[in-house]
Scaffold this active site. Structure first.
Site, PDB file in Angstrom:
ATOM      1  CG  ASP A  11      49.632 -37.421 -60.651  1.00 15.17           C
ATOM      2  OD1 ASP A  11      49.714 -38.373 -59.864  1.00 15.17           O
ATOM      3  OD2 ASP A  11      50.234 -36.346 -60.481  1.00 15.17           O
ATOM      4  CG  ASP A 130      48.633 -35.470 -51.180  1.00  9.85           C
ATOM      5  OD1 ASP A 130      49.595 -36.097 -51.656  1.00  9.85           O
ATOM      6  OD2 ASP A 130      47.474 -35.563 -51.629  1.00  9.85           O
TER       7      ASP A 130
END
Length: 252
Positions: A11, A130
């Protein structure tokens, strides 16, 4: 039998690799190019770069970092985060990405999936989801903007739609499990896999090698994503693979 894959996820926010718990409390992990090289040599099957600042803050695609990384990698690189258009995808692929991961932009404009798949081939197009479980409505919903905004789109409906539109792969993050290191959301992932025929990368909850054995033993997902346990050097890619092999599961 198709061999399972272990994929480290980086990330990236403001040019640095970060990691949080359930998408919050981000801490600095290191330089993305250095970490990518480390995982390349450590036996990773692929790498995923997610630019988590891009959608939220709207800054430019991290093309320089991707180019530096891709030029030295010997494994496939998937890049996601804030990709809005076919032009964005073209730039990323031209700078060395092998696949792109679409999330918020695909939910906003599902036809982007079809357009991208038609132009670049479905093998290049991964749809990131997500997934948040809403206990009041007793259903899983898609979130956007790095997990910050919940939509009214149900995950089980969405996965079928994106496959029909031309997605070649799904990257499913169970938000309630993210960074918790207590195991993958097996039931949820198995349900998704029963609805689609494209490969699934499972993300969220991998806390030790045994969790990956359970994931591959109890679902038919193709790959497991790992971040926290690898970044913190609690284990290595090869250690995870060895335990998976001992469990009788074929891994690359």
């Amino acid at each position: 039998m198709i061999k399972k894959r272990i994929i480290p996820c980086l990330d990236v926010k403001d040019g640095r690799v970060v990691k949080g718990i359930q998408f919050k409390g981000l801490r600095d992990i290191g330089n993305p190019v250095d970490l990518a090289m480390y995982y390349n040599e450590a036996g990773a099957d692929e790498l995923v770069f997610l630019d988590i600042s891009k959608t939220e803050e709207g800054h430019s695609l991290m093309l320089e970092v991707i180019e530096q990384t891709a030029s030295r990698l010997f494994i496939p690189l998937t890049v996601g985060g804030g990709i809005q258009s076919l032009d964005d995808i073209t730039q990323l692929l031209n700078h060395g990405a092998d696949k792109v991961s679409l999330n918020s932009s695909a939910l906003k404009n599902p036809q982007l999936i079809k357009q991208a798949s038609d132009k670049f081939g479905r093998q290049c197009i991964c749809i990131a989801i997500d997934s948040y479980y809403d206990p009041e409505r007793k259903a899983h919903y898609c979130c956007t903007h790095g997990g910050k905004k919940m939509t009214n789109i149900k995950v089980y409906d969405w996965v079928q739609q994106v496959e029909q539109l031309g997605a070649g792969e799904l990257l499913v993050t169970s938000m309630g499990h993210d960074g918790m290191k207590q195991g993958f959301d097996i039931e949820h992932l198995a349900k998704i896999k029963s609805l689609v025929n494209i490969p699934i990368i499972a993300s969220g909850g991998g806390g030790n090698a045994q969790h990956f054995v359970e994931l591959f033993d109890q679902t038919d997902v193709s790959a497991g994503l790992a971040a926290s346990i690898l970044h913190d050097r609690e284990t290595t890619v090869q250690s995870i693979k060895e335990v998976i092999r001992q469990g009788g599961i074929a891994v690359r």
